[in-house]
Design an enzyme around this catalytic site. Structure first.
Site, short mmCIF file in Angstrom:
data_model
loop_
_atom_site.label_atom_id
_atom_site.label_comp_id
_atom_site.label_asym_id
_atom_site.label_seq_id
_atom_site.Cartn_x
_atom_site.Cartn_y
_atom_site.Cartn_z
N CYS A 126 0.80 -1.22 0.00
CA CYS A 126 0.00 0.00 0.00
C CYS A 126 0.84 1.28 0.00
CB CYS A 126 -0.93 0.01 1.22
SG CYS A 126 -2.13 -1.35 1.23
N HIS A 134 12.56 1.25 4.71
CA HIS A 134 12.31 -0.16 4.45
C HIS A 134 13.01 -0.99 5.53
CE1 HIS A 134 11.75 -3.94 2.55
NE2 HIS A 134 11.55 -3.50 1.33
#
Length: 477
Positions: free
Chosen positions: A209, A288
């Site tokens: 998303c 990340h």
């Protein structure tokens, strides 16, 4: 180039002022000219390093990236489904032997109904045609049809509103996490609009998303390399192929939240587009944490014990999301916060590290840095948590809650429905700063920061124009 011209105009103006002042003070200008004439070679040699450095600066500085306009797909009214209708579909599917074949599995239907009732979704979210008929149509043809309708619907409106011709597009970035056919979605767009042969196209898959912000960041990088061009970013997700028909509760959650949606965004690095652009991109921050196993595994597409494919959400998800968000905030803060907030954060950090370990971490007041917040409408719990942790007001998260209510979780495109909501409400003023923040599998937390270049009015066919008078609505919390 504009800044370079201004620089030389300033030099000329200063020289003129100096000459006039000397003339007024009685200094002989002819003598001054003789001095310059005899030292012309020295002056020229000294000018070369200055011009060289100025040229290097002009060539190496980041080029502004403008958001000319964007368009969100508005599904046709016949795709709208209420919670009651969804539950009827689920019961009918069970009776037809499609899923949950035994009556003992009625608890799975009840489980989904409870999630829907608490989800924050309204009675007008949309699911594709393939999931509204029996037998269900979840094949490649139905999946392509859904994605094509969403992408082409958003792009047709974008081209119509901006007047930009498809042949002018130099960069194309498409993101769709779980539906990645061959030829790619990017190739599908190239074929449909007959984009030019040398277009720089990318197709991002499996990035969850938060991929919408990633796509913006990728386009920004390409716009720094390729001059005087347009870039289009398309963000979407496919629902048809991702309906889970198994018995694993953690995989059933996605059935209750995800809905049809998509957005197309037109970016430009052409200076002449600033006059008509809505926003300028200031920052993108990508975090990340996939090197950690818990982060990597907290949202995974896999087969259940019966071999049925779905997306598993683990119990570590809230913890992972909070940790990744914290890193993103710590990275973004120094770029956007006023000096007072930076100093308060630094002082608290020193106190906690060296004197009082029990001291709570200082949460900067991001309301001093942004006027508008577009928090990914991933679910009510996510919005609640960010509202609490960032100390936001109900008004700050109104766009996110209303997007979740009207359109559901449209994955990576939800932040654009939220921006469209703010525009439709007439709240976007010149100089306002916007923070788009999204979280996704991997695990990732990404942010993009924009500034409004004018008082922004909603574009034609804004997805909220048919229901803006009814929003905001009261949502039971």
């Amino acid at each position: 180039m504009k800044n370079l011209k201004m620089f030389f105009f300033k030099i000329l103006f200063i020289s003129l002022m100096v000459a006039l002042s000397m003339k007024g003070s009685g200094i002989n200008l002819e003598d001054l000219q003789n001095v310059f004439h005899h030292n012309l070679e020295t002056i020229t040699l000294l000018s070369f390093p200055l011009l060289f450095l100025l040229t290097i600066y002009m060539l190496s500085r980041p080029k502004p990236v403008y958001l000319v306009d964007f368009s969100c797909y508005l599904p046709p009214s016949h795709l709208k489904v209420s919670v009651k209708t969804l539950m009827e579909h689920a019961r009918r599917a069970r009776e037809a032997g499609v899923c949950w074949k035994n009556k003992e599995n009625d608890y799975l239907i009840e489980f989904q109904q409870k999630i829907l009732e608490r989800s924050g979704l309204g009675q007008e979210t949309c699911i594709p045609e393939g999931l509204q008929c029996f037998p269900l149509q979840q094949g490649m043809a139905a999946s392509r049809k859904e994605t094509a309708e969403v992408i082409f619907g958003a792009l047709d409106n974008l081209f119509r509103n901006t007047g930009v011709k498809p042949g002018e597009i130099g960069i194309l970035v498409v993101n769709s996490s779980t539906f990645n056919p061959t030829p790619s979605l990017a190739s599908m767009i190239v074929n449909k609009y007959k984009l030019r042969d040398n277009i720089k196209s990318l197709n991002l898959g499996g990035m969850g998303c938060s991929a919408g912000v990633i796509a913006i960041d990728v386009a920004k990088g390409l716009l720094q390399v390729h001059r005087n061009t347009y870039a289009i970013v398309v963000s979407t997700e496919n629902i048809t192929q991702n309906l889970y028909l198994g018995k694993n509760k953690s995989m059933l959650v996605t059935n209750c939240l995800f809905r049809v949606g998509g957005a197309a965004i037109l970016l430009s690095n052409r200076s002449r587009d600033r006059a008509r652009a809505k926003y300028e991109l200031l920052h993108t921050v990508r975090i990340h944490t996939g090197s950690d196993d818990r982060s990597f595994e907290c949202a995974t597409q896999e087969e259940d014990e019966d071999g049925i494919i779905g997306v598993t959400l683990t119990k570590n998800l809230p913890m992972v999301a909070a940790r990744t968000l914290k890193i993103n905030i710590a990275t973004l803060g120094p770029l956007v916060l006023p000096m007072k907030e930076k100093l308060a954060f630094f002082v608290t950090f020193l106190k906690k590290k060296y004197f009082r370990p029990e001291l709570k971490n200082y949460t900067p007041d991001f309301k001093l840095a942004f006027e508008h917040f577009c928090i990914h409408a991933g679910g009510r719990a996510l919005i609640d948590e960010l509202e609490k942790n960032l100390k936001l007001s109900p008004l700050h998260v109104e766009a996110s809650r209303m997007t979740l209510h009207r359109f559901g979780n449209t994955s990576s495109s939800s932040i654009w429905y939220e921006l469209a909501y703010t525009e439709a409400k007439g709240r976007m003023k010149e100089g306002d700063r916007i923070w788009q923040i999204a979280l996704g599998s991997g695990f990732k937390c990404n942010s993009s920061v924009w500034v409004a270049l004018r008082n922004v009015k909603p574009s034609v066919h804004n997805p909220w124009e048919d229901c803006m008078d009814r929003y905001p609505v009261e949502i039971d919390i």
